[in-house]
Design an enzyme around this catalytic site. Structure first.
Site, PDB file in Angstrom:
ATOM      1  N   CYS A   1      35.689  89.667 -22.907  1.00  0.00           N
ATOM      2  CA  CYS A   1      34.172  89.409 -23.351  1.00  0.00           C
ATOM      3  C   CYS A   1      32.955  90.016 -22.413  1.00  0.00           C
ATOM      4  O   CYS A   1      32.024  90.631 -23.045  1.00  0.00           O
ATOM      5  CB  CYS A   1      33.741  88.405 -22.900  1.00  0.00           C
ATOM      6  SG  CYS A   1      34.952  87.396 -21.508  1.00  0.00           S
ATOM      7  N   TYR A   2      33.804  90.405 -20.676  1.00  0.00           N
ATOM      8  CA  TYR A   2      32.259  91.257 -20.383  1.00  0.00           C
ATOM      9  C   TYR A   2      32.362  92.339 -20.850  1.00  0.00           C
ATOM     10  O   TYR A   2      31.824  92.884 -21.033  1.00  0.00           O
ATOM     11  CB  TYR A   2      32.781  90.783 -18.714  1.00  0.00           C
ATOM     12  CG  TYR A   2      32.640  89.663 -18.356  1.00  0.00           C
ATOM     13  CD1 TYR A   2      31.387  89.464 -18.317  1.00  0.00           C
ATOM     14  CD2 TYR A   2      33.661  88.738 -17.572  1.00  0.00           C
ATOM     15  CE1 TYR A   2      31.062  87.909 -17.496  1.00  0.00           C
ATOM     16  CE2 TYR A   2      33.041  87.871 -16.750  1.00  0.00           C
ATOM     17  CZ  TYR A   2      32.085  87.068 -17.055  1.00  0.00           C
ATOM     18  OH  TYR A   2      31.888  86.061 -16.066  1.00  0.00           O
TER      19      TYR A   2
END
Length: 406
Positions: free
Chosen positions: A198-199
């Protein structure tokens, strides 16, 4: 110099999804961002009436539930196998009631799963558990792994960051990193796709094009990132209890978050040289959503408007990456429940520097929505077509609604 953004206009509207073409997509009460374009299922690359059979491993987690929601609502995907060792024997609707009306098989243990009637597998198991499981799957299956087990191409770097040796190095050699907007062509020919974290998704989408165009310097990149609690998974953890995280913000993994090597891998490939970043993740007391704020130094003669215009032209044809206009600041509430990445570029008060803000839903664009990376390889099962634009949109949830009941 004051902090200003480039480009007037408002973010995409949040509301109910309309009917698609002459037939409506089957949906269950929820909300999502409305896309700019609508597509009939018949316009996708998949032949009308042809079914793609899916197995979801680790379906009882947050990521697994999002994948089930997307696939169960798709007119031509059929989920045939769903595994969850701790929930084996249970109906999926008892685990996630917002999907109770879907026609889904009962959950089974991984060891009891039958893959004889399956075309593709989405693996949503915890990090460190998928390498041996995927190694044991039938060779003809297309696979998307949503854990971190195949994201790092260097198996020695994997061992350093994850604390154990890679258990399927031969598979790592064939795994393709699944950042769709950057590597769509490579994904099309892959059997095994490593879904991005996600990051890394929120960071690489804005920075990779700018680095490739040499518009920003690769030194002194600083990233301050914040995520909702669902990013930590569904497992019971004392540190994630409401009383531990409420009314606060919590930095963690300051010197050693495992997404750092993944981000640096992507940025280094874009720069064709080693890139090292400063990265600090923070936990926010909200269920879902992610914001990455990136501080960059521009190349000589480059302006913040140049960065904005390059990102705008890069993603002009991409449905799910949007550059906001004027002084509009991306907010997580504008993308929650959707597959969009909203971003904008701001001049820093320090001459020669710019601030880029990128927001996504960590469970959709940051995880299950990026399963669209499987669209090219799953598409080959049905058609062998090389034009997957509409198919990608449907798989990403272009015409679907999302429930906040979880």
């Amino acid at each position: 110099m004051g902090s200003t953004a480039l480009g007037g206009g408002a973010p995409a509207r949040v509301g109910l999804a309309p009917k698609v073409g002459s037939s409506s997509v089957r949906v269950r009460a929820s909300v999502a961002s409305s896309p700019q374009k609508q597509h009939s299922p018949n316009t996708s690359g998949v032949k009308s009436g042809e079914e793609v059979r899916i197995a979801v491993l680790g379906a009882s987690g947050y990521t697994g539930a999002e994948i089930v929601r997307l696939l169960a609502n798709h007119p031509q995907f059929r989920i045939k196998v769903m595994t969850a060792d701790r929930k084996a024997g249970e109906q999926f609707g008892s685990v996630f009631p917002h999907l109770i009306t879907q026609d889904l098989p009962n959950l089974v243990a991984v060891k009891d799963a039958d893959f004889s009637n399956v075309d593709a597998v989405f693996c949503c198991l915890p990090h460190g558990t998928t390498q041996e499981i995927i190694k044991g799957l039938p060779q003809e299956l297309k696979i998307v792994d949503l854990s971190a087990d195949f994201r790092l191409r260097d198996i020695d770097e994997y061992a350093e960051w994850y604390g154990h040796s890679h258990r399927a190095p031969e598979l790592q050699q064939e795994a393709v990193y699944g950042l769709t907007e950057v590597l769509r062509d490579e994904i099309r020919n892959a059997r095994l796709v490593a879904n991005p974290g996600c990051y890394p998704t929120s960071v690489q989408l804005p920075l990779v094009p700018l680095i490739k165009a040499k518009l920003i310097k690769v030194s002194n990149i600083i990233i301050d990132a914040k995520s909702g609690v669902s990013g930590a998974g569904r497992g019971a953890k004392e540190a994630n209890l409401y009383t531990e995280i409420a009314e606060g913000i919590h930095a963690y993994g300051i010197k050693g978050h495992r997404h750092v090597p993944e981000i640096e891998q992507g940025l280094s490939e874009a720069a064709e040289s080693k890139v090292t970043i400063s990265f600090t993740p923070n936990l926010i007391c909200m269920k879902r959503g992610m914001q990455s704020t990136m501080f960059v130094e521009m190349a000589p003669g480059v302006t913040a408007n140049d960065l904005y215009q390059h990102l705008k032209s890069t993603y002009e044809g991409e449905e799910f990456v949007k550059l906001l206009n004027g002084s509009s600041i991306p907010h997580t509430r504008h993308v929650v429940g959707s597959n969009y990445c909203f971003m904008n570029v701001f001049e820093d008060r320090i001459p020669g520097r710019a601030i880029i803000i990128s927001v996504i839903d960590n469970l959709v664009k940051g995880a299950s929505g990026s399963e669209s990376c499987a669209a090219p390889i799953v598409e080959e099962i049905s058609t062998g077509s090389s034009d997957n634009s509409d198919f990608v949109g449907l798989l990403q949830g272009r015409d679907l609604l999302i429930s906040h009941a979880q």
